[in-house]
Design a protein around this motif. Structure first.
Motif, PDB file in Angstrom:
ATOM      1  N   ALA A 251       0.841  -1.203   0.000  1.00  9.58           N
ATOM      2  CA  ALA A 251       0.000   0.000   0.000  1.00  9.58           C
ATOM      3  C   ALA A 251       0.873   1.248   0.000  1.00  9.58           C
ATOM      4  N   SER A 252       0.336   2.328  -0.597  1.00  5.55           N
ATOM      5  CA  SER A 252       1.055   3.596  -0.519  1.00  5.55           C
ATOM      6  C   SER A 252       0.094   4.764  -0.674  1.00  5.55           C
ATOM      7  N   GLY A 253       0.545   5.952  -0.254  1.00  2.48           N
ATOM      8  CA  GLY A 253      -0.264   7.159  -0.358  1.00  2.48           C
ATOM      9  C   GLY A 253      -0.977   7.494   0.931  1.00  2.48           C
ATOM     10  N   ARG A 254      -1.632   8.663   0.898  1.00  2.00           N
ATOM     11  CA  ARG A 254      -2.362   9.148   2.062  1.00  2.00           C
ATOM     12  C   ARG A 254      -3.858   9.174   1.758  1.00  2.00           C
ATOM     13  N   THR A 255      -4.667   8.876   2.772  1.00  2.00           N
ATOM     14  CA  THR A 255      -6.116   8.962   2.613  1.00  2.00           C
ATOM     15  C   THR A 255      -6.533  10.426   2.605  1.00  2.00           C
ATOM     16  N   ALA A 256      -7.791  10.696   2.223  1.00  2.00           N
ATOM     17  CA  ALA A 256      -8.307  12.072   2.222  1.00  2.00           C
ATOM     18  C   ALA A 256      -8.196  12.691   3.609  1.00  2.00           C
ATOM     19  N   ALA A 257      -8.312  11.850   4.656  1.00  3.61           N
ATOM     20  CA  ALA A 257      -8.197  12.335   6.036  1.00  3.61           C
ATOM     21  C   ALA A 257      -6.743  12.532   6.455  1.00  3.61           C
ATOM     22  N   GLY A 258      -5.810  12.203   5.539  1.00  6.45           N
ATOM     23  CA  GLY A 258      -4.408  12.459   5.823  1.00  6.45           C
ATOM     24  C   GLY A 258      -3.648  11.290   6.413  1.00  6.45           C
ATOM     25  N   ALA A 259      -4.313  10.148   6.589  1.00  6.58           N
ATOM     26  CA  ALA A 259      -3.635   8.996   7.189  1.00  6.58           C
ATOM     27  C   ALA A 259      -2.656   8.390   6.188  1.00  6.58           C
ATOM     28  N   ASN A 260      -1.487   8.104   6.663  1.00  5.60           N
ATOM     29  CA  ASN A 260      -0.452   7.506   5.835  1.00  5.60           C
ATOM     30  C   ASN A 260      -0.687   5.996   5.745  1.00  5.60           C
ATOM     31  N   THR A 261      -0.755   5.461   4.527  1.00  4.99           N
ATOM     32  CA  THR A 261      -1.027   4.027   4.372  1.00  4.99           C
ATOM     33  C   THR A 261       0.227   3.223   4.066  1.00  4.99           C
ATOM     34  N   GLU A 262       1.395   3.887   4.051  1.00  2.00           N
ATOM     35  CA  GLU A 262       2.639   3.230   3.624  1.00  2.00           C
ATOM     36  C   GLU A 262       2.931   1.951   4.410  1.00  2.00           C
ATOM     37  N   ASN A 263       2.509   1.920   5.683  1.00  2.00           N
ATOM     38  CA  ASN A 263       2.828   0.762   6.525  1.00  2.00           C
ATOM     39  C   ASN A 263       1.773  -0.339   6.461  1.00  2.00           C
ATOM     40  N   ASN A 264       0.762  -0.148   5.595  1.00  6.65           N
ATOM     41  CA  ASN A 264      -0.331  -1.120   5.538  1.00  6.65           C
ATOM     42  C   ASN A 264      -0.022  -2.272   4.589  1.00  6.65           C
ATOM     43  N   ASP A 265       1.197  -2.723   4.589  1.00  6.11           N
ATOM     44  CA  ASP A 265       1.602  -3.803   3.702  1.00  6.11           C
ATOM     45  C   ASP A 265       1.359  -5.157   4.358  1.00  6.11           C
ATOM     46  N   ALA A 266       1.315  -6.173   3.521  1.00  5.60           N
ATOM     47  CA  ALA A 266       1.094  -7.517   4.048  1.00  5.60           C
ATOM     48  C   ALA A 266       1.610  -8.531   3.044  1.00  5.60           C
ATOM     49  N   ASN A 267       1.822  -9.738   3.522  1.00  3.70           N
ATOM     50  CA  ASN A 267       2.055 -10.824   2.578  1.00  3.70           C
ATOM     51  C   ASN A 267       1.337 -12.077   3.077  1.00  3.70           C
ATOM     52  N   GLN A 268       1.136 -12.994   2.173  1.00  4.81           N
ATOM     53  CA  GLN A 268       0.430 -14.232   2.507  1.00  4.81           C
ATOM     54  C   GLN A 268       1.159 -15.402   1.896  1.00  4.81           C
ATOM     55  N   ILE A 269       1.266 -16.465   2.655  1.00  2.00           N
ATOM     56  CA  ILE A 269       1.790 -17.704   2.108  1.00  2.00           C
ATOM     57  C   ILE A 269       0.745 -18.780   2.347  1.00  2.00           C
ATOM     58  N   ALA A 270       0.515 -19.601   1.318  1.00  2.00           N
ATOM     59  CA  ALA A 270      -0.561 -20.588   1.410  1.00  2.00           C
ATOM     60  C   ALA A 270      -0.155 -21.884   0.735  1.00  2.00           C
ATOM     61  N   LEU A 271      -0.685 -22.975   1.275  1.00  2.00           N
ATOM     62  CA  LEU A 271      -0.395 -24.304   0.750  1.00  2.00           C
ATOM     63  C   LEU A 271      -1.652 -25.147   0.867  1.00  2.00           C
ATOM     64  N   GLY A 272      -1.931 -25.926  -0.169  1.00  5.91           N
ATOM     65  CA  GLY A 272      -3.135 -26.748  -0.102  1.00  5.91           C
ATOM     66  C   GLY A 272      -3.040 -27.983  -0.970  1.00  5.91           C
ATOM     67  N   TYR A 273      -3.957 -28.903  -0.728  1.00  2.91           N
ATOM     68  CA  TYR A 273      -4.024 -30.115  -1.544  1.00  2.91           C
ATOM     69  C   TYR A 273      -5.482 -30.440  -1.827  1.00  2.91           C
ATOM     70  N   VAL A 274      -5.730 -30.790  -3.094  1.00  2.00           N
ATOM     71  CA  VAL A 274      -7.069 -31.198  -3.529  1.00  2.00           C
ATOM     72  C   VAL A 274      -6.994 -32.668  -3.917  1.00  2.00           C
ATOM     73  N   TYR A 275      -7.816 -33.494  -3.305  1.00  2.00           N
ATOM     74  CA  TYR A 275      -7.833 -34.924  -3.599  1.00  2.00           C
ATOM     75  C   TYR A 275      -9.148 -35.251  -4.302  1.00  2.00           C
ATOM     76  N   ASN A 276      -9.039 -35.652  -5.569  1.00  2.00           N
ATOM     77  CA  ASN A 276     -10.238 -35.898  -6.357  1.00  2.00           C
ATOM     78  C   ASN A 276     -10.785 -37.295  -6.127  1.00  2.00           C
ATOM     79  N   LEU A 277     -11.982 -37.352  -5.540  1.00  2.00           N
ATOM     80  CA  LEU A 277     -12.677 -38.629  -5.391  1.00  2.00           C
ATOM     81  C   LEU A 277     -13.314 -39.039  -6.716  1.00  2.00           C
ATOM     82  N   SER A 278     -13.622 -38.040  -7.545  1.00  2.00           N
ATOM     83  CA  SER A 278     -14.154 -38.258  -8.896  1.00  2.00           C
ATOM     84  C   SER A 278     -13.981 -36.933  -9.612  1.00  2.00           C
ATOM     85  N   LYS A 279     -14.458 -36.849 -10.838  1.00  2.00           N
ATOM     86  CA  LYS A 279     -14.381 -35.560 -11.526  1.00  2.00           C
ATOM     87  C   LYS A 279     -15.228 -34.505 -10.830  1.00  2.00           C
ATOM     88  N   ARG A 280     -16.309 -34.947 -10.172  1.00  2.00           N
ATOM     89  CA  ARG A 280     -17.261 -34.007  -9.588  1.00  2.00           C
ATOM     90  C   ARG A 280     -17.028 -33.750  -8.103  1.00  2.00           C
TER      91      ARG A 280
END
Lengths: 326, 326, 326
Positions: A251-280
């Motif tokens: 994130a970057s920039g200031r809101t209309a109210a003047g709040a600084n958003t520079e520190n509103n950064d984030a990251n996400q890490i994700a892992l998953g597995y899908v096990y198909n019992l059938s096509k459906r």
């Protein structure tokens, strides 16, 4: 009896979300695909021309409620004319700026790892982040040598956040697919600006043993910006598929109210597995961890409130579910 | 085209209810069965394993409104995995404590004689008297020599009145069927207690010329109790069936505010006839009279307000209706 | 699998409405027919007797919302028994006073030219202008030599504006069709009167090269009256049909507050063309202009607010749409 196809998805999951020190266990859903019930049909009008309709209702299996309390046919409600010229589609549907990133999120913008949580409208009332009401779209035909494009327009009907203009061009050949989408929504003005703008470049490449997919996007309004980069991989494994992604939101920039958003950064890490019992039918599990910087408040959906002030607390979620299509 | 079964019931009735001296005539419904529209399907996954879904919407034929304004799929919204081990069912569904008495009400908890009017939650916010959101249930398979059982659990999701644990065991052999069900719901605390408990023993015996059916139940919360005994009979008669029941409701204990509920007893006597025009279509009529003791305010549904203070006024209802299934 | 017919209409249109100097462009719908999804079925009970049901849901293609937020099955929700005696139909359905004029509006009471905008309830809370809840109707059988009739009744259920009694007699032979309908609704009293009354005489004659159709109606409550005359013509032209109508609305009498309504007159002229792409799919366009006299405020639906005070401003609308049936 008319030629109507009835289709749907039912997806239910046990979910556990931890936001800071708050936890919530729930029977949830939509972890692999969004639950829906739909009716669609196509009529051949002769001369290559076709008419079609598509009505798609979203709901929550765990409680039997509508996904969208105000719109029963919230997922799609369209009429189409199609032919050699392409397709003219009218009604409520995805925006090209949404499909422009959602098509390249390896988790399909569903479940605890949903990339949509970083798809910010920057505090505006843009009602076009996923779908748009009153959308008029043109899609190119399928025989343009791998090239495809869509342009979409929605009128304001005198309501701020509704007027939308956008488009998407894409190219697919063999293992490669790339796409560029841009859209702008007319919102309630702030600091003299009334256009919320979104641009996204996405792509995927299938190496066979693994498919890489990802996008970079930028949302912009007045002095505010949000940039997102998402890189994912899916690997066929046994009777299923392993999925992983890493997302950075800057994130970057200031809101209309003047709040600084520079520190509103984030990251996400994700892992998953899908096990198909059938096509459906499939069993699936996903785990995702959102790391919020000091001012950021991104959370895995379906969880408890973040502690307030948040001060950079993380959000972690895991689900284990069952998806059945019909 | 997928393998989906569409099914439903439409039930409409003329109803006349008298509460004390107040009367109301209406076009009503759900006198024999509750009106509904549903979609369900089963997929064979191989190896004896099956996946299934069930979506069931309740509505009122007389006005075209949803039965439950907040939940479109209020009657059932579930996904299942079943096989030799039994069935794992996830989503919104009946609680075992509800089917534990409803299966033994000769009027099927519908219409003017509905036994559900005595199924008190004792002033708590238990949202599990009939169905539960977020329910995880296990059902035993059908080949256990007449024995069957269900256990169900629903998480609180941090909302009082939602957390439920319950189960039911039953045995059927020839003309005999017996069942015991118990459940408890975590509700907003009162007098240091947060568990609403319900236990019910039901049974039926088919003598051929007549089938006896009934149950005794007890609801309990803090100092309050409600005991219900229901005995019914159904007699095949001509092209239909004659039904009659007698219900006693016995309240006891004091509310948190100190009010004595000992006098809030009531009984109901009901008689009805169902005339089958076909397997799917029937005409029916039922008459029921609730005799309220001094403090009781039980009423036939779909009627006018009871006079206030009630002082032991009765509630009487009659309906004459048409039920069609598809 | 039961014998249920699934049917529907999807109708979407671009619409431009100008009220005084205010304009609104929208993606709208229901310009030729109202969008709907329905389920219906008939069961043969033997001996000439049949049972049937009809559930019909209205929605807006442009936004995916229900037409009626309170009633999902707003268009029709009925159960029927029919046979040599005719049909007994129970539930929510059109009133005979509505079909008594709607059947003779050449624009089918849809779109910018909709004659329904002049169907005034004269400020009462009559909830029967189009349909009625709780309706009990009898229809004569189809073999009475061109004669047909309907009588309908709805109880008040202690709600003002709901109690309705009405009927319609009609005769059709070759190119001729005539109809007389009368109904009265019990509303909240004003000036000692609680009956809103409506009478309408309609007819059509098919000359082959053109079909003339029209009606005259009168609504009456206390001192208020509204008379409407509608004359329309439809001409087969090419692969479609040309439609035109002229409507006069003549108000008279004083409101309970003493306001004189004599000047609240208006007229409408409308012209349209329907181009059939197939039996199920059509393109259409209609233009309509409402000329309001000084105190009248009739408007083409789906437009912006009329300027206030209106002082006889006109309302003009045009739509261009696509209707697909299934």
């Amino acid at each position: 009896q008319s030629n109507v196809t009835l289709f749907g998805v039912v997806d239910v999951a046990a979910r556990h979300v931890k936001n800071g020190d708050n936890t919530l266990r729930s029977l949830s859903g939509n972890g692999l695909n969004s639950s829906r019930l739909g009716f669609r049909g196509v009529e051949d009008l002769g001369g290559g021309l076709k008419a079609g309709f598509w009505l798609e209702h979203g709901f929550n299996v765990d409680t039997g409620t509508q996904s969208d309390a105000a719109r029963f046919w919230n997922r799609r409600s369209t009429v189409s004319l199609s032919g050699g010229f392409g397709e003219l589609r009218l009604g409520r549907d995805f925006t090209p700026t949404y499909t422009g990133f959602a098509d390249y999120d390896v988790f399909g913008t569903n479940g605890v790892a949903d990339a949509g949580k970083f798809n910010s409208v920057l505090g505006t009332n843009a009602d076009t982040a996923t779908r748009s009401d009153n959308e008029v779209s043109y899609f190119t035909p399928g025989n343009l040598g791998g090239f495809r494009a869509q342009v979409s327009f929605a009128p304001s009907e005198k309501v701020a956040g509704k007027k939308y203009m956008g488009g998407r061009v894409a190219y697919g050949a063999g293992p490669l697919d790339v796409s560029l989408a841009y859209g702008q929504t007319t919102v309630t003005p702030s600091a003299g600006e009334d256009k919320y703008k979104f641009v996204v470049l996405g792509g995927s490449y299938d190496f066979g043993v693994a498919k890489l997919t990802g996008y970079v996007s930028q949302a912009e309004f007045a002095n505010l910006e949000m940039q997102v980069a998402n890189i994912g991989v899916q690997v066929p494994l046994g009777q299923g598929i392993l999925r992983a992604s890493y997302i950075r939101a800057d994130a970057s920039g200031r809101t209309a109210a003047g709040a600084n958003t520079e520190n509103n950064d984030a990251n996400q890490i994700a892992l998953g597995y899908v096990y198909n019992l059938s096509k459906r039918t499939a069993l699936y599990t996903t785990v995702a961890r959102v790391n919020n910087k000091a001012g950021a408040t991104f959370v895995v959906s379906g969880g408890p409130a973040l502690p307030s002030p948040n001060n950079g607390k993380d959000s972690t979620g895991v689900d284990f579910g069952l998806r059945h299509s019909f």
